[in-house]
Motif scaffolding. Structure first.
Motif, PDB file in Angstrom:
ATOM      1  N   ASN A 241     -84.151  77.179   7.951  1.00  0.00           N
ATOM      2  CA  ASN A 241     -84.924  76.326   9.129  1.00  0.00           C
ATOM      3  C   ASN A 241     -85.664  77.409  10.044  1.00  0.00           C
ATOM      4  OD1 ASN A 241     -82.626  76.652  10.402  1.00  0.00           O
ATOM      5  ND2 ASN A 241     -82.068  74.500  10.432  1.00  0.00           N
TER       6      ASN A 241
ATOM      7  N   PRO B  68     -76.265  80.623  21.638  1.00  0.00           N
ATOM      8  CA  PRO B  68     -77.401  80.900  20.599  1.00  0.00           C
ATOM      9  C   PRO B  68     -76.860  82.744  20.366  1.00  0.00           C
ATOM     10  CG  PRO B  68     -78.281  80.854  22.278  1.00  0.00           C
ATOM     11  CD  PRO B  68     -76.881  80.265  22.848  1.00  0.00           C
TER      12      PRO B  68
ATOM     13  N   GLU C  85     -78.426  85.445  20.207  1.00  0.00           N
ATOM     14  CA  GLU C  85     -79.780  85.977  20.387  1.00  0.00           C
ATOM     15  C   GLU C  85     -79.627  86.815  21.800  1.00  0.00           C
ATOM     16  OE1 GLU C  85     -83.633  83.985  20.373  1.00  0.00           O
ATOM     17  OE2 GLU C  85     -82.674  83.074  22.077  1.00  0.00           O
TER      18      GLU C  85
ATOM     19  N   LEU D 200     -80.693  84.254  12.408  1.00  0.00           N
ATOM     20  CA  LEU D 200     -81.623  83.086  11.972  1.00  0.00           C
ATOM     21  C   LEU D 200     -80.982  82.445  10.767  1.00  0.00           C
ATOM     22  CD1 LEU D 200     -85.267  84.284  12.642  1.00  0.00           C
ATOM     23  CD2 LEU D 200     -83.877  83.080  14.378  1.00  0.00           C
ATOM     24  N   ARG D 201     -80.974  81.156  10.829  1.00  0.00           N
ATOM     25  CA  ARG D 201     -80.794  80.384   9.480  1.00  0.00           C
ATOM     26  C   ARG D 201     -81.841  80.202   8.521  1.00  0.00           C
ATOM     27  NH1 ARG D 201     -75.646  78.588   9.668  1.00  0.00           N
ATOM     28  NH2 ARG D 201     -74.644  78.260  11.492  1.00  0.00           N
TER      29      ARG D 201
ATOM     30  N   GLN E  14     -83.990  78.552  12.312  1.00  0.00           N
ATOM     31  CA  GLN E  14     -83.529  78.196  13.701  1.00  0.00           C
ATOM     32  C   GLN E  14     -82.527  79.174  13.892  1.00  0.00           C
ATOM     33  OE1 GLN E  14     -84.397  75.814  15.914  1.00  0.00           O
ATOM     34  NE2 GLN E  14     -86.016  75.248  14.261  1.00  0.00           N
ATOM     35  N   VAL E  15     -82.105  79.633  15.372  1.00  0.00           N
ATOM     36  CA  VAL E  15     -81.144  80.711  15.699  1.00  0.00           C
ATOM     37  C   VAL E  15     -79.669  79.870  15.491  1.00  0.00           C
ATOM     38  CG1 VAL E  15     -80.281  82.086  17.813  1.00  0.00           C
ATOM     39  CG2 VAL E  15     -82.622  81.572  17.469  1.00  0.00           C
TER      40      VAL E  15
END
Length: 681
Positions: free
Chosen positions: A189, A199, A201, A185-186, A191-192
Motif C-alpha cells: 500500500n 514510523p 522514517e 515502506l510496505r 504506507q510507512v
C-alpha cells in the motif's frame, strides 16, 4: 513547548552539524557560540528534566560535543574544512565524470527529463519513468555496483548476505530542494511501516550529510524490521526507500535486491519471489550482476530468472550483464582469457544481452568513489595496452561503459516503449477527466437559451413530482404511508400535517350518510366547518419551498440544477410573489364535500390554487425575464465551481503534457543532436 520539541529534534538530528546543534550560523563569533552553548547547557541539563532524564542526557551530550568541536580555533578550522569537503562531494557526486547524471544528461534521457521539467509536477509524477533493478546471486557485488552508479557509498556491503530487503534509491531532480528521506515502506500500500509505535522514517537536509550517517540508518532499519533472527531471512513486503531531492541529481530510480541464494530453501524462495516481482514490471531495466571470477558465467541463476520471468521479449533486450571481480579473474587466468570471454558474449552467458561489461569492484579501503572511477579506468587502459592479442581494445570495460550502456538502454526504452505508453496514458487520463467534467453539467452563461433550458428541465421535474404518489396519495396512503414511491421519502409528504381532516373523525362515528336528512345535514355542517378550519390553517408559503426543494435538488445531467446555488432562493422569491390566490380568493366549498372525502378535496384545492399556478409560473416568460435580470442565478456552488476549475486545469495540464511528449519524441528521434539548453543537474 512546541519550540522546545523542535529544538530537541534539531539537536538529535543525526545529520545535524555542530553549528546546527548549537543553533548558530557557520560565521558566528566565538562569543556568540559560547553564549548559545551556555543557554542550551542550562536549559537541557538532565537535572532540569526529571520526567525524561535519558532523553535530556542524550541532548546534553550532543550539545557538549558540538561545543567541544567549535570552542578551540584550530579544531573548528579543521571541522569547517571537512564540512566544505563533504559539501563539495555532495554537490559533485552526480555531476562529475563517472556519475550517472553526467552520462545521462547528454543523451536522449536527459533531453526527455529536460522536457518533462515543463510538466506540472503532479502530472509528471503520474508518468512513471523506468527503474534500474540490480539482480544477481548472493555476494556477487550488486551493492558495490549500485553505489558506484549512484556515486553514493551507503548501500549495504559486506561478505555474505547483507541486503535483506529491496533498497530503492529514488533520485528526484528538484531545483529548489535539498533533502533526503529514508523510510521503510510496505509494498502492498506504500504506507510507512510502524515499529514500536513509531514510523520507520527519517528526513534531513542533504548538504553536509555523510554517507556513513545514511548507511547507519539503513542498517538500523534492517535490524529493527527483521528483529532477532538468524541473519538470513528476507522481507518481500517491505522495502527501504532513500529519496533524494536536490538540484544536482537526475530523476532516476535504482533498486538493489537481495541476492539469490541456494539454501536454506525458504530464504531461496523469498529471494526468487522478490526478484521475479521486479522482473515482471514493464518499467524495469535490468543490471544482471555475475561474479566474474567464476569459470562459467552461464551458470548464473539470475540469468535463468530473467529468461523465464522478464516481461520484455526477447528476454534480455532490456538487460546489461556486468561481471565483477575482474581483477581477480585476470590475476588467475590472464588478459587473453578475458579477451576471449568478451569476444563472444552470447557464447559466454548463453543469451544475447544489451552488453557484457566487466568491472573492478574496489582497490582497497579509504579510496573515494570518484578516485575509484579514475583508478579503474587507468587499470583497464593498462590492460588494453598490454594484452598481446589486442582483443580488449574497443570493448566496453568498467563503470563508465556500464553508464554508457545504461544511457543507450534508456534511449531505446524511452523511444520504443515509454513515450508511446505515456501518450496513451495521457489520452485515457484526458478522456476520464473530460467525463468527470461533463458530469458536473453543461457550463451556463446566463443567456436566454440557458434560462429556457433550466425552465424546461425544472418544470419537467416538477410535473413528475406532482404526478407522483407523494402528491396524489389516497386517504389510505396518507394514513399509513405504506404505498409512497420509493423515490420519495414518505415522512416528507407535504400532507403529513395538513390537511387535518382526521381530527373530525369522532363526530362522524356511528353515522351513515343517507340514513336520514338529519345525518346528512350534520355531515354537511361538520364537513363545511372542517373545510373552513383547514383553509384558515393553510399557508401556501410552506408548500412552495417544499416543492422547490425537491425540484432544485435535481442532479440529472447535463443541466444538474442542484449545482446552481442561487436558483432555489430566486425561484422561491418569484413564486412567493406570484402565488397569492389562496389568501385573496379562498377555494369554494365543493358541493359534494363529505367528512369522508374532505382530506382528498382539500388536497385537490391545494393543487388547483397553489401547485398548478406554481408549475405554470416557473414555466412562464415572466420567470425567464426575472432570471435574466439576476446576474448570478446560473453560478455554480462554490464546491462544484472549485472542482470544475481543478478539472479544467488538469485538462490544460494534460494538453501541455501532450505537447511536451511531442517534443520528447522529437528529442529521442534526434538522439545525436545536442539539446539547445543542457539540463541543470
Amino acid at each position: 513547548m512546541a519550540d522546545r520539541e523542535s529544538e530537541a529534534a534539531r539537536i538529535l538530528n543525526p545529520a545535524a552539524s555542530a553549528y546546527d546543534v548549537l543553533g548558530v550560523p557557520p560565521n558566528a563569533t566565538h562569543g556568540q557560540i559560547a553564549a548559545r552553548h551556555r543557554e542550551l547547557q542550562l536549559h537541557w541539563h538532565p537535572d532540569r528534566h526529571p520526567d525524561r532524564p535519558d532523553r535530556a542526557t542524550q541532548i546534553f551530550q550532543k550539545i557538549e560535543q558540538a561545543w567541544d568541536t567549535l570552542q578551540e580555533p584550530s579544531r573548528r578550522a579543521n571541522y569547517d574544512q571537512e564540512l566544505r569537503r563533504q559539501a563539495v562531494l555532495s554537490q559533485d557526486a552526480f555531476a562529475g565524470e563517472g556519475s550517472i547524471g553526467a552520462t545521462l544528461r547528454s543523451g536522449a534521457y536527459g533531453r526527455i527529463l529536460e522536457a518533462m521539467e515543463e510538466l506540472p509536477r503532479g502530472l509528471a509524477d503520474d508518468l512513471l519513468l523506468p527503474q534500474i533493478v540490480v539482480v544477481g546471486s548472493e555476494s556477487a557485488g550488486k551493492s558495490s555496483l549500485m553505489e558506484r552508479i549512484a556515486m553514493q557509498a551507503f548501500f549495504p556491503r559486506a561478505e555474505g548476505f547483507c541486503t535483506r530487503m529491496a533498497i530503492r534509491l529514488k533520485m528526484m531532480h528538484r531545483p529548489h530542494e535539498s533533502r533526503v528521506m529514508i523510510r521503510c515502506l510496505r509494498t502492498s500500500n506504500g504506507q510507512v511501516a510502524m515499529f514500536n509505535g513509531m514510523p520507520a522514517e527519517q528526513r534531513f537536509e542533504v548538504d553536509g550529510v555523510q554517507h556513513t550517517v545514511i548507511q547507519g540508518i539503513i542498517e538500523r532499519f534492517i535490524v529493527q524490521i527483521h528483529g532477532q533472527d538468524d541473519g538470513r531471512s528476507v522481507l518481500t513486503d517491505i522495502e527501504i526507500e532513500i529519496e533524494f531531492r536536490a538540484c544536482n541529481v537526475p530523476t532516476l530510480t535504482l533498486v538493489d535486491l537481495p541476492g539469490i541464494v541456494s539454501m536454506p530453501a525458504d530464504v531461496r524462495q523469498q529471494t526468487l519471489e522478490l526478484t521475479r516481482r521486479y522482473l515482471r514490471d514493464p518499467n524495469t531495466l535490468v543490471l544482471c550482476v555475475i561474479n566474474g571470477n567464476e569459470a562459467a558465467l552461464r551458470g548464473s541463476r539470475a540469468l535463468e530468472e530473467i529468461s523465464e520471468h522478464a516481461v520484455v521479449r526477447p528476454a534480455f533486450s532490456k538487460t546489461i550483464v556486468v561481471t565483477t571481480r575482474t581483477d581477480l579473474w585476470v590475476h588467475s587466468n590472464g588478459l587473453a582469457t578475458l579477451a576471449r570471454r568478451l569476444a563472444d558474449p552470447k557464447k559466454e552467458v548463453g543469451c544475447e544481452p544489451v552488453a557484457l561489461i566487466p568491472v573492478i569492484n574496489r582497490f582497497g579501503d579509504g579510496i573515494t568513489l570518484p578516485d575509484l572511477v579514475n583508478a579503474e579506468r587507468a587499470k583497464f587502459e593498462e590492460w588494453q595496452a598490454t594484452e598481446p592479442g589486442a582483443g580488449l581494445r574497443g570493448k566496453p570495460l568498467g563503470i563508465l561503459s556500464v553508464l554508457n550502456a545504461l544511457n543507450d538502454l534508456f534511449e531505446t526504452h524511452m523511444s520504443e516503449v515509454w513515450v508511446p505508453q505515456a501518450k496513451r496514458k495521457l489520452l485515457v487520463l484526458k478522456a476520464a477527466t473530460q467525463k468527470q467534467l461533463s458530469d458536473f453539467g453543461t457550463p451556463l452563461s446566463g443567456s436566454t437559451a440557458d434560462a429556457d433550458a433550466v425552465q424546461e428541465r425544472a418544470s419537467g421535474v416538477m410535473r413528475q413530482l406532482l404526478e407522483s404518489e407523494l402528491y396524489n396519495a389516497s386517504m389510505t396512503t396518507l394514513n399509513n404511508f405504506g404505498g409512497v414511491s420509493a423515490a420519495v421519502d414518505a415522512a416528507s409528504s407535504p400532507w403529513l400535517h395538513w390537511p387535518n381532516a382526521d381530527a373530525a373523525a369522532p363526530p362522524f362515528l356511528g353515522r351513515r350518510r343517507g340514513a336520514s336528512r338529519l345525518c346528512d345535514a350534520e355531515d354537511r355542517v361538520d364537513s363545511q366547518k372542517l373545510w373552513r378550519d383547514n383553509i384558515d390553517a393553510f399557508d401556501a408559503k410552506w408548500l412552495i419551498p417544499f416543492v422547490l426543494q425537491h425540484v432544485m435538488a435535481d442532479d440529472t445531467p447535463p443541466l444538474r440544477i442542484k449545482r446552481l446555488s442561487m436558483l432555489t432562493p430566486y425561484a422561491t422569491e418569484f413564486a412567493n410573489s406570484r402565488i397569492n390566490q389562496w389568501s385573496a380568493d379562498p377555494p369554494p366549498i365543493p358541493p359534494d364535500l363529505t367528512g369522508a372525502n374532505a382530506k382528498s378535496k382539500l388536497i385537490d384545492a391545494a393543487f388547483e390554487s397553489v401547485l398548478v399556478p406554481l408549475l405554470r409560473s416557473l414555466n412562464s416568460p415572466e420567470f425567464r425575464a426575472f432570471l435574466l435580470a439576476k446576474r448570478d442565478w446560473f453560478q455554480e456552488s462554490a464546491a462544484v465551481a472549485a472542482q470544475r476549475t481543478a478539472l479544467n486545469k488538469r485538462i490544460s495540464d494534460i494538453d501541455v503534457a501532450d505537447r511536451t511528449l511531442e517534443a520528447v519524441e522529437e528529442a529521442v528521434r534526434r538522439r545525436s543532436v545536442p539539446p539547445a539548453r543542457p539540463p541543470q543537474w
